[in-house]
Scaffold this motif. Structure first.
Motif, PDB file in Angstrom:
ATOM      1  N   VAL A   1       1.126  -1.313   0.159  1.00 35.42           N
ATOM      2  CA  VAL A   1       0.210  -0.147  -0.146  1.00 35.42           C
ATOM      3  C   VAL A   1       0.681   1.327  -0.035  1.00 35.42           C
ATOM      4  O   VAL A   1       0.743   2.174  -0.549  1.00 35.42           O
TER       5      VAL A   1
ATOM      6  N   ASP B   1       1.614   3.779  -4.653  1.00 39.21           N
ATOM      7  CA  ASP B   1       1.394   5.398  -4.431  1.00 39.21           C
ATOM      8  C   ASP B   1       0.101   5.593  -5.301  1.00 39.21           C
ATOM      9  O   ASP B   1      -0.011   7.152  -5.456  1.00 39.21           O
TER      10      ASP B   1
ATOM     11  N   PHE C   1      -2.498   2.797  -4.913  1.00 40.43           N
ATOM     12  CA  PHE C   1      -3.055   3.258  -3.512  1.00 40.43           C
ATOM     13  C   PHE C   1      -2.909   4.899  -3.264  1.00 40.43           C
ATOM     14  O   PHE C   1      -1.625   5.328  -2.588  1.00 40.43           O
TER      15      PHE C   1
ATOM     16  N   ARG D   1      -5.490   5.870   2.520  1.00 39.97           N
ATOM     17  CA  ARG D   1      -5.239   5.895   1.182  1.00 39.97           C
ATOM     18  C   ARG D   1      -7.074   5.895   0.634  1.00 39.97           C
ATOM     19  O   ARG D   1      -7.765   5.141   1.237  1.00 39.97           O
TER      20      ARG D   1
ATOM     21  N   THR E   1      -7.455   4.172  -3.484  1.00 36.57           N
ATOM     22  CA  THR E   1      -7.586   2.999  -4.488  1.00 36.57           C
ATOM     23  C   THR E   1      -8.324   3.940  -5.594  1.00 36.57           C
ATOM     24  O   THR E   1      -9.032   4.137  -5.550  1.00 36.57           O
TER      25      THR E   1
ATOM     26  N   THR F   1     -11.340   2.324   0.618  1.00 32.29           N
ATOM     27  CA  THR F   1     -10.802   3.130   1.378  1.00 32.29           C
ATOM     28  C   THR F   1      -9.602   2.555   1.867  1.00 32.29           C
ATOM     29  O   THR F   1     -10.042   1.480   2.413  1.00 32.29           O
ATOM     30  N   LEU F   2      -8.872   2.806   2.063  1.00 28.17           N
ATOM     31  CA  LEU F   2      -7.515   1.909   2.979  1.00 28.17           C
ATOM     32  C   LEU F   2      -6.993   3.475   4.340  1.00 28.17           C
ATOM     33  O   LEU F   2      -7.207   3.906   4.200  1.00 28.17           O
TER      34      LEU F   2
END
Ligand code: HEM
Length: 466
Positions: free
Chosen positions: A60, A64, A67, A346, A348, A364-365
């Motif tokens: 992740v 970048d 993510f 982050r 995607t 969403t992470l």
């Protein structure tokens, strides 16, 4: 959103997991790894996946483009400090990073270290025997002044620094908390929102004044603001307008002040709880105090986690060695146990596989360092304060992504070396001058949902000069 991710218990309608995060963000995010390698939490109304395995987190952080910076945290950051290098999307990032990078060049660190030493010495000499100090605000003031002086070579007067300190504090206190509050409520003219808006307006005005003063000044001073003002795109055209410059300045002040103050506060707290470690550190820092009253420019370069860590994204091998290796290990261990940046997000930009799961675009992470830092299969006895775990011979087995207090990949902290050096200088200077002991009235639980993880109130009694 994948349907197979484990969902963290304790989520509430609307506010999601705000409550367990408020009670103890480190415990909560640190406990997620026990549920799985990819765990779903709710940031207010938004579902987010937390990578808890170092390999997944590393993917992740380093990919970048896919993510990208986004999601509820960076949405709030952008709404507050704009689109600077830390919050801009991938498409704008390489250009911005190239423009700010010269200010963080390793060669500049000696000059910065001098300023750091002066500010640390000023802080230490302002304390008196027997005084009880609320440590975080004191460190925050010193860190903000250091950032101003190092990065912008400015002589901001004390009143301006104090105003900026309060503004930055108000903003930092609320950015993360705002993730859990519906947008409509953030616009209501209630005191908490008015304070936030006023702090932002005040800070923008102070920064505009700073930039205007600079423009009237005498050319290139070889620091960040100079390089921003003279920055041109690769083809020689363009450059940053005043609004973009303001966003970068704001980014540096926000990113570079509370993180350092929080790191040193936690280090002092941990040392207070571990008298043996405190005694060993005091031995190490005693020597510089005997040699000079003024901080030395060759003062602590942290003995950083070794660059020869297998695949670890840790400081480079060509950094000079420090004469205060133990100080560096204490700082690193404080960052592992209490990472100031405890939650980032982050989003995607396309469908992607992570840990065997297909994540659709728009997933969403949440990047939470503690989810990896507290894993027993990554760090031996992860809850223990053990600075010597950062001895080179003990770090060889660590996987990449095992220490992510500064992030990783292209979006890794631009101020890592700066922050580590400043934290070490502050800690070493304070402990070389004073004996510090926790005083009654301390509350070392983390401030609820603060942007930087920091103790609510760490009161230290200043004892006889060391
Ligand atoms: C101990 C102190 C510090 C810690 C723990 C820390 C931590 C971090 C982390 C985790 C990130 C990455 C966030 C993400 O991936 O979403 C970051 C980014 C950043 N930090 Fe730091 N930081 C520290 C000190 C500083 C200082 C002193 C400065 C500047 C003076 C600074 C400037 C930045 C900038 C500009 C970025 C954005 C980098 C990019 O996206 O290219 N930081 N920091």
């Amino acid at each position: 959103m994948t349907r197979t991710a484990v969902v963290a218990p304790g989520g509430w309608p609307v506010i999601g997991h705000a409550w367990p995060m408020m009670r103890d963000p480190v415990r909560f995010t640190g406990s997620l790894a026990g549920l799985g390698d990819l765990v779903e939490v709710r940031l207010g109304p938004v579902r987010a996946l937390v990578p808890c395995h170092p390999d997944l987190l590393w993917q992740v952080l380093t990919d970048d483009r896919v993510f990208d910076k986004g999601g509820p945290f960076f949405d709030r950051v952008r709404a507050t400090i704009g689109n600077g290098v830390g919050s801009c999307p991938h498409a704008q990032h390489r250009r911005q990073r190239r423009l700010i990078q010269p200010a963080f060049h390793h060669a500049r660190l000696a000059r910065y270290a001098e300023v750091m030493g002066q500010e640390a010495a000023a802080l230490a000499s302002g304390w008196r025997d027997g005084q009880v100090v609320d440590v975080y605000p004191a460190l925050f003031g010193a860190a903000l002044r250091t950032a101003l002086r190092c990065l912008f070579t400015t002589r901001a007067d004390d009143a301006a620094v104090d105003r900026m300190r309060r503004s930055v504090e108000t903003l930092l206190h609320q950015i993360t908390a705002r993730m859990f509050v519906p947008g409509l409520l953030q616009r209501l003219p209630v005191p908490v929102n008015r304070r936030f808006d006023r702090a932002l307006a005040d800070l923008r005005r102070d920064i505009d004044t700073l930039v205007a003063d600079y423009r009237r000044g005498d050319g290139d001073r070889g620091d960040l603001l100079s390089s921003l003002l003279s920055a041109r795109d690769e083809d020689g055209s363009g450059g940053l307008d005043d609004a973009e410059i303001g966003d970068q300045v704001l980014t540096m002040l926000v990113a570079g002040s509370d993180s350092v103050a929080a790191t040193v506060s936690w280090a002092l707290h941990l040392l207070d709880r571990h008298p043996d470690a405190m005694a060993a550190l005091r031995d190490e820092v005693a020597e510089p105090a005997r040699r000079t009253d003024l901080p030395r420019t060759d003062l602590p370069r942290a003995d950083l986690p070794r660059a020869d860590l297998p695949r670890a994204d840790l400081p480079r091998a060509d950094l000079p060695r420090t004469d205060l290796p133990r100080t560096g290990r204490v700082i690193t261990e404080a960052l592992r146990l209490y990472p100031p940046g405890w939650l980032f997000t982050r989003i995607t930009t396309e469908e992607v596989e992570l840990g065997g799961r297909r994540l659709p675009a728009g997933t969403t992470l949440a990047f939470c360092p503690s989810a990896v830092h507290l894993r027993p299969d990554v760090h031996d006895r992860p809850d223990a304060f053990d600075p010597d775990r950062w001895l080179p011979e003990r770090t060889r087995h660590l996987p990449r992504g095992a220490f992510v207090a500064f992030g990783g990949g292209a979006r890794k902290c631009a101020g890592q070396e700066f922050g580590l050096t400043e934290s070490s200088v502050l800690l070493a200077t304070l402990l070389s001058r004073w004996r510090l002991r926790a005083a009654a009235g301390s509350d070392t639980r983390p401030v609820a949902l603060s942007t930087a993880l920091r103790p609510r109130r760490l009161l230290l009694e200043v004892g006889g000069a060391a």
